[in-house]
Write a protein that holds these residues in place. Sequence first.
Motif, PDB file in Angstrom:
ATOM      1  N   ASP A 103       6.160 -30.867 -14.003  1.00 23.91           N
ATOM      2  CA  ASP A 103       7.034 -31.924 -13.473  1.00 23.91           C
ATOM      3  C   ASP A 103       8.136 -32.283 -14.465  1.00 23.91           C
ATOM      4  N   LYS A 142       9.402 -48.519 -14.189  1.00 24.51           N
ATOM      5  CA  LYS A 142      10.017 -47.202 -13.993  1.00 24.51           C
ATOM      6  C   LYS A 142      10.681 -46.630 -15.230  1.00 24.51           C
ATOM      7  N   ASP A 183       5.201 -44.219 -17.069  1.00 24.48           N
ATOM      8  CA  ASP A 183       4.070 -43.371 -16.711  1.00 24.48           C
ATOM      9  C   ASP A 183       3.560 -42.528 -17.875  1.00 24.48           C
ATOM     10  N   GLN A 243       6.403 -43.045  -8.624  1.00 24.36           N
ATOM     11  CA  GLN A 243       7.186 -42.038  -7.902  1.00 24.36           C
ATOM     12  C   GLN A 243       6.395 -41.361  -6.794  1.00 24.36           C
ATOM     13  N   CYS A 244       5.067 -41.218  -6.964  1.00 24.05           N
ATOM     14  CA  CYS A 244       4.259 -40.526  -5.958  1.00 24.05           C
ATOM     15  C   CYS A 244       2.854 -41.119  -5.931  1.00 24.05           C
ATOM     16  N   ASP A 281       0.564 -40.619  -8.984  1.00 24.84           N
ATOM     17  CA  ASP A 281       0.865 -41.471 -10.129  1.00 24.84           C
ATOM     18  C   ASP A 281       0.215 -42.849  -9.961  1.00 24.84           C
TER      19      ASP A 281
END
Length: 191
Positions: free
Chosen positions: A15, A104, A154, A175-176, A179
């Motif tokens: 990623d 974030k 993260d 984000q997903c 996570d």
Amino acid sequence: QTDFVVFDETDRMLDMGFSIQLEKIAKHLPEQRQSLLFSATFAPHIMKTAQTYLNNAVRVSVGSTTAPIAKIKQEIVRTTEAEKYGLLLSQLETQTGTCIVFVKTKYGTEKLADRLRKNGHAADAIHGDLRQNKRDKVIRGFREKRNRILVATDVAARGLDISHIECVVNYDLPQCPEDYIHRIGRTGRAG
């Protein structure tokens, strides 16, 4: 002369764009070796990587990547951007133990940790731009409970095993879904 190679957090490495580096490493590995690939998720690109670097692969799965541990209590709080910080302060007042607050951005960690300190909370920030020795210092301070709140990107969502973490706040959404599972998994460690 490598007999044994481990690719850990492979999903995260891919990623973050490290496929070129993985290829460079693999070119220097002997044909005869034992290889292990660890990944929290097994999306198609992870499966392709596994097929590229592993021979006679056996997949071992533990737990779920899409369902949280049953013992973790989850709560949704709907808010506006204007009310968000005040609600965070209220939430932190009701908690007695240590807490990770996920945001974030790197800039967001520093800004929020600073705001929390100005409101009397023992808080520190961790993100990917910190040097490793600074990251170690921040984690050590949190582990030793010198800072009750860790504001993090993260970078702290995986691999952080601190048994006294009682609360995780997703101040900014992940984000997903994977996570999210990793973030809240910092609580409820080992059941």
